[in-house]
Design a protein around this motif. Structure first.
Motif, PDB file in Angstrom:
ATOM      1  N   GLY A 330       0.781  -1.231   0.000  1.00 31.41           N
ATOM      2  CA  GLY A 330       0.000   0.000   0.000  1.00 31.41           C
ATOM      3  C   GLY A 330       0.809   1.276   0.000  1.00 31.41           C
ATOM      4  O   GLY A 330       0.242   2.371   0.003  1.00 31.41           O
ATOM      5  N   SER A 331       2.123   1.164  -0.020  1.00 28.73           N
ATOM      6  CA  SER A 331       2.979   2.343   0.147  1.00 28.73           C
ATOM      7  C   SER A 331       3.289   3.046  -1.164  1.00 28.73           C
ATOM      8  O   SER A 331       3.431   2.420  -2.220  1.00 28.73           O
ATOM      9  N   ARG A 332       3.425   4.368  -1.085  1.00 31.88           N
ATOM     10  CA  ARG A 332       3.950   5.156  -2.199  1.00 31.88           C
ATOM     11  C   ARG A 332       5.411   5.520  -1.948  1.00 31.88           C
ATOM     12  O   ARG A 332       6.168   5.760  -2.884  1.00 31.88           O
ATOM     13  N   MET A 333       5.796   5.593  -0.675  1.00 35.53           N
ATOM     14  CA  MET A 333       7.196   5.791  -0.297  1.00 35.53           C
ATOM     15  C   MET A 333       7.360   5.300   1.133  1.00 35.53           C
ATOM     16  O   MET A 333       6.477   5.507   1.969  1.00 35.53           O
ATOM     17  N   THR A 334       8.488   4.660   1.396  1.00 28.70           N
ATOM     18  CA  THR A 334       8.750   4.123   2.733  1.00 28.70           C
ATOM     19  C   THR A 334      10.172   4.431   3.160  1.00 28.70           C
ATOM     20  O   THR A 334      11.119   4.274   2.382  1.00 28.70           O
ATOM     21  N   TYR A 335      10.296   4.846   4.415  1.00 34.40           N
ATOM     22  CA  TYR A 335      11.593   4.918   5.087  1.00 34.40           C
ATOM     23  C   TYR A 335      11.665   3.778   6.099  1.00 34.40           C
ATOM     24  O   TYR A 335      10.750   3.610   6.913  1.00 34.40           O
ATOM     25  N   ASP A 336      12.733   3.013   6.055  1.00 39.75           N
ATOM     26  CA  ASP A 336      13.006   2.018   7.085  1.00 39.75           C
ATOM     27  C   ASP A 336      14.065   2.554   8.026  1.00 39.75           C
ATOM     28  O   ASP A 336      15.085   3.117   7.570  1.00 39.75           O
ATOM     29  N   LEU A 337      13.855   2.383   9.329  1.00 36.74           N
ATOM     30  CA  LEU A 337      14.911   2.615  10.303  1.00 36.74           C
ATOM     31  C   LEU A 337      15.533   1.268  10.613  1.00 36.74           C
ATOM     32  O   LEU A 337      14.826   0.301  10.925  1.00 36.74           O
ATOM     33  N   GLU A 338      16.843   1.195  10.503  1.00 39.47           N
ATOM     34  CA  GLU A 338      17.573  -0.036  10.795  1.00 39.47           C
ATOM     35  C   GLU A 338      18.522   0.218  11.958  1.00 39.47           C
ATOM     36  O   GLU A 338      19.395   1.085  11.880  1.00 39.47           O
ATOM     37  N   VAL A 339      18.335  -0.535  13.027  1.00 40.03           N
ATOM     38  CA  VAL A 339      19.136  -0.359  14.239  1.00 40.03           C
ATOM     39  C   VAL A 339      20.354  -1.285  14.180  1.00 40.03           C
ATOM     40  O   VAL A 339      20.302  -2.369  13.597  1.00 40.03           O
ATOM     41  N   CYS A 353       8.171   3.532   8.041  1.00 38.96           N
ATOM     42  CA  CYS A 353       7.230   4.653   7.988  1.00 38.96           C
ATOM     43  C   CYS A 353       6.852   4.881   6.525  1.00 38.96           C
ATOM     44  O   CYS A 353       7.730   5.099   5.687  1.00 38.96           O
ATOM     45  N   SER A 354       5.550   4.833   6.243  1.00 39.84           N
ATOM     46  CA  SER A 354       5.088   4.871   4.857  1.00 39.84           C
ATOM     47  C   SER A 354       3.987   5.887   4.657  1.00 39.84           C
ATOM     48  O   SER A 354       3.136   6.078   5.530  1.00 39.84           O
ATOM     49  N   VAL A 355       3.987   6.490   3.477  1.00 41.32           N
ATOM     50  CA  VAL A 355       2.868   7.315   3.042  1.00 41.32           C
ATOM     51  C   VAL A 355       2.122   6.519   1.980  1.00 41.32           C
ATOM     52  O   VAL A 355       2.730   5.983   1.048  1.00 41.32           O
ATOM     53  N   CYS A 356       0.798   6.439   2.125  1.00 40.64           N
ATOM     54  CA  CYS A 356      -0.026   5.619   1.226  1.00 40.64           C
ATOM     55  C   CYS A 356      -0.850   6.449   0.254  1.00 40.64           C
ATOM     56  O   CYS A 356      -1.583   5.882  -0.564  1.00 40.64           O
ATOM     57  N   GLY A 357      -0.769   7.780   0.339  1.00 44.14           N
ATOM     58  CA  GLY A 357      -1.628   8.602  -0.507  1.00 44.14           C
ATOM     59  C   GLY A 357      -3.088   8.318  -0.198  1.00 44.14           C
ATOM     60  O   GLY A 357      -3.462   8.111   0.956  1.00 44.14           O
ATOM     61  N   ASP A 358      -3.935   8.277  -1.241  1.00 39.04           N
ATOM     62  CA  ASP A 358      -5.361   7.998  -1.018  1.00 39.04           C
ATOM     63  C   ASP A 358      -5.703   6.534  -1.277  1.00 39.04           C
ATOM     64  O   ASP A 358      -6.861   6.157  -1.403  1.00 39.04           O
ATOM     65  N   LYS A 374     -16.027  23.124  -1.096  1.00 39.65           N
ATOM     66  CA  LYS A 374     -16.391  22.547  -2.377  1.00 39.65           C
ATOM     67  C   LYS A 374     -16.244  21.021  -2.346  1.00 39.65           C
ATOM     68  O   LYS A 374     -15.146  20.490  -2.485  1.00 39.65           O
ATOM     69  N   GLY A 375     -17.350  20.330  -2.154  1.00 37.89           N
ATOM     70  CA  GLY A 375     -17.362  18.877  -2.202  1.00 37.89           C
ATOM     71  C   GLY A 375     -16.547  18.226  -1.111  1.00 37.89           C
ATOM     72  O   GLY A 375     -16.293  18.809  -0.049  1.00 37.89           O
ATOM     73  N   THR A 376     -16.119  16.995  -1.375  1.00 34.80           N
ATOM     74  CA  THR A 376     -15.246  16.269  -0.444  1.00 34.80           C
ATOM     75  C   THR A 376     -14.090  15.666  -1.227  1.00 34.80           C
ATOM     76  O   THR A 376     -14.170  15.477  -2.444  1.00 34.80           O
ATOM     77  N   ARG A 377     -13.006  15.352  -0.525  1.00 33.30           N
ATOM     78  CA  ARG A 377     -11.825  14.728  -1.124  1.00 33.30           C
ATOM     79  C   ARG A 377     -11.386  13.571  -0.251  1.00 33.30           C
ATOM     80  O   ARG A 377     -11.670  13.544   0.948  1.00 33.30           O
ATOM     81  N   TYR A 378     -10.674  12.635  -0.851  1.00 39.22           N
ATOM     82  CA  TYR A 378     -10.119  11.541  -0.072  1.00 39.22           C
ATOM     83  C   TYR A 378      -8.953  12.040   0.778  1.00 39.22           C
ATOM     84  O   TYR A 378      -8.129  12.844   0.312  1.00 39.22           O
ATOM     85  N   VAL A 379      -8.877  11.562   2.011  1.00 39.82           N
ATOM     86  CA  VAL A 379      -7.726  11.863   2.862  1.00 39.82           C
ATOM     87  C   VAL A 379      -6.520  11.072   2.371  1.00 39.82           C
ATOM     88  O   VAL A 379      -6.637  10.163   1.554  1.00 39.82           O
ATOM     89  N   HIS A 380      -5.356  11.428   2.877  1.00 47.56           N
ATOM     90  CA  HIS A 380      -4.158  10.618   2.714  1.00 47.56           C
ATOM     91  C   HIS A 380      -3.847   9.954   4.062  1.00 47.56           C
ATOM     92  O   HIS A 380      -4.100  10.543   5.123  1.00 47.56           O
ATOM     93  N   THR A 381      -3.330   8.733   4.018  1.00 48.62           N
ATOM     94  CA  THR A 381      -3.011   8.005   5.239  1.00 48.62           C
ATOM     95  C   THR A 381      -1.524   7.678   5.286  1.00 48.62           C
ATOM     96  O   THR A 381      -0.890   7.449   4.250  1.00 48.62           O
ATOM     97  N   LEU A 382      -0.996   7.649   6.517  1.00 47.29           N
ATOM     98  CA  LEU A 382       0.400   7.266   6.749  1.00 47.29           C
ATOM     99  C   LEU A 382       0.444   6.345   7.958  1.00 47.29           C
ATOM    100  O   LEU A 382      -0.414   6.430   8.851  1.00 47.29           O
ATOM    101  N   ASN A 383       1.436   5.490   8.003  1.00 48.91           N
ATOM    102  CA  ASN A 383       1.615   4.624   9.163  1.00 48.91           C
ATOM    103  C   ASN A 383       3.094   4.365   9.397  1.00 48.91           C
ATOM    104  O   ASN A 383       3.901   4.408   8.470  1.00 48.91           O
ATOM    105  N   GLY A 384       3.433   4.113  10.655  1.00 52.91           N
ATOM    106  CA  GLY A 384       4.825   3.826  10.991  1.00 52.91           C
ATOM    107  C   GLY A 384       4.943   3.222  12.371  1.00 52.91           C
ATOM    108  O   GLY A 384       4.081   3.417  13.231  1.00 52.91           O
ATOM    109  N   SER A 385       6.010   2.491  12.593  1.00 53.18           N
ATOM    110  CA  SER A 385       6.273   1.886  13.899  1.00 53.18           C
ATOM    111  C   SER A 385       7.038   2.873  14.755  1.00 53.18           C
ATOM    112  O   SER A 385       8.034   3.432  14.310  1.00 53.18           O
ATOM    113  N   GLY A 386       6.567   2.996  16.000  1.00 52.24           N
ATOM    114  CA  GLY A 386       7.250   3.946  16.860  1.00 52.24           C
ATOM    115  C   GLY A 386       7.623   3.474  18.245  1.00 52.24           C
ATOM    116  O   GLY A 386       7.426   4.217  19.161  1.00 52.24           O
ATOM    117  N   LEU A 387       8.117   2.250  18.476  1.00 49.41           N
ATOM    118  CA  LEU A 387       8.744   1.322  17.537  1.00 49.41           C
ATOM    119  C   LEU A 387       8.212  -0.093  17.768  1.00 49.41           C
ATOM    120  O   LEU A 387       7.352  -0.296  18.629  1.00 49.41           O
TER     121      LEU A 387
END
Length: 426
Positions: A330-339, A353-358, A374-387
């Motif tokens: 579902g991601s459009r861009m993802t950053y991975d944190l590697e410990v 951590c990913s941005v999924c757009g709409d 003016k009308g409605t629009r789809y939100v954008h969703t993001l998700n990420g582990s913290g941690l």
């Protein structure tokens, strides 16, 4: 889910995005299904319009006393009624075929996502901290935990099978301390609102965030048809399902500490020993709901919030921008944190951590009302582990291990550990 109108408007761009994901062109097939559906809809609409016209003409004929014409028109109406009745089912079938084709197609990458086939194509963005040096050969977390007598994989296997662990004493408390510390940091300094959410969800929730139908084999299902969550992203993001909010209420920043359950169907033979890859683990999850204009900046902010945990714990890490072949569905861009894990002499993923757009919003019908009204629009969703709590525990054990087998407790965690500064063998 993809917008078929956007595919109609620019099929070449859609296929180019799929090619970057390593997939064959699909626009022609999707547009064929869409055209078949739209042609049928037009025929239905014409039939309904004709039926309405005939109904008026029947009334006129009856008023004029022309019963023969009225009966002829009634016969045509009956035929149209039969066509419309069967045609509505055909419409549902055509719509289902198009939807079924769309919902298994992954999201398209943003332009600045690097191209690549797998993790070897990921790009390192930055590093923080210096890996520790030891006067002894550093051990892996499972050797440390078992020597301490507080990490037991054999008993867990007897109780549940492979990929489970039992912890006790100071290690069990340290795991709990990490979760509380993460929640306090994310809800305090980082401004997320804590939630307690269901750990079992229905089909619609799993569909909304993209786990279904494509990834059913990676999930655990209950006997009554519910699903155990693989991450709190599912429950948190679905708080927006079938809702419309005001633009002034965005961004929304949500967090939850939950157990997570994953079948690890595709992980046979990988990380079979230890806590890296388990069927049950705990995680503090972050979810953001934004406008399209906010989402890219929010990804940078969310990644920084995940980094703040590692910085506070003094754990060296690097930030990777995932390539097209390594991103999630579902991601459009993802950053991975590697410990950094000294016992493995390697960096290992601890947060994505990913941005999924709409993409998820279309599946959930999650919208907002723009400030201009003016009308409605789809939100954008993001998700990420913290941690991911278990993996953070692994990192603490390996980076803070001592030659005598004890583990120094990072200063940030000591208030949560009753002031103790070390985990020691009883």
């Amino acid at each position: 889910m993809h917008d078929i109108k956007a595919i109609r408007d620019n099929p070449a761009a859609f296929d180019q995005g799929l090619a970057r994901r390593g997939l064959a062109p699909l626009a022609d097939e999707l547009l064929r299904l869409d055209s078949e559906r739209r042609d049928h809809l037009q025929k239905l609409q014409e039939a309904q319009s004709r039926r309405n016209t005939l109904s008026k003409e029947i009334g006129d004929a009856m008023k004029a006393g022309d019963k023969a014409r009225a009966e002829t028109l009634k016969g045509e109406v009956a035929s149209l009624k039969d066509f419309i009745g069967s045609g509505e089912q055909v419409e549902r079938d055509l719509t289902a075929r198009l939807t079924d084709a769309l919902v298994v197609i992954p999201n398209l990458p943003l332009e600045d996502v690097p191209d690549g086939k797998d993790e070897t194509g990921n790009v390192e963005m930055r590093r923080w901290g210096t890996p520790p040096t030891f006067a002894f050969e550093p051990r892996q977390h499972f050797d440390i935990g078992e020597w301490l007598g507080q990490m037991d994989f054999d008993t867990a296997a007897k109780i549940s099978g492979a990929r489970f662990v039992v912890m006790k004493g100071q290690l069990a408390r340290l795991e709990r301390a990490l979760a509380q510390f993460m929640l306090d940091l994310q809800t305090g300094a980082n401004g997320y609102t804590e939630h307690y959410v269901p750990y079992m969800v229905n089909d619609a929730s799993m569909f909304g965030t993209g786990q279904l139908p494509k990834f059913a084999e990676d999930l655990f299902r209950t006997i009554d048809g519910r699903w155990l969550i693989p991450t709190a992203e599912v429950s948190l993001t679905n708080l927006m399902r079938e809702k419309t909010v005001e633009e002034k209420d965005l961004p929304m920043r949500l967090t939850a500490y939950t157990p997570c359950f994953r079948a690890e169907a595709g992980a046979a033979g990988r990380d079979t020993r230890g806590m890296i890859r388990q069927h049950q683990f705990s995680k503090v999850e972050m979810v953001s709901i934004t406008t399209p204009e906010q989402s890219r900046d929010e990804l940078e902010r969310m990644t920084g919030c995940a980094e703040s945990v590692l910085k506070a714990l003094g754990l060296p890490y690097r930030v990777m921008r995932l390539c097209t072949g390594d991103m999630g569905f579902g991601s459009r861009m993802t950053y991975d944190l590697e410990v950094w894990l000294p016992g493995q002499n390697a960096y290992r993923e601890i947060s994505s951590c990913s941005v999924c757009g709409d993409f998820q919003a279309r599946r959930m019908e999650a919208r907002y009302k723009p400030a201009d009204g003016k009308g409605t629009r789809y939100v954008h969703t993001l998700n990420g582990s913290g941690l991911a709590v278990g993996r953070t525990l692994i990192a603490v054990l390996e980076n803070y291990q001592n030659g005598d087998g004890s583990v120094t407790i990072p200063e940030a965690l000591r208030p949560y550990m009753g002031g103790k500064d070390k985990v020691t063998r009883p």
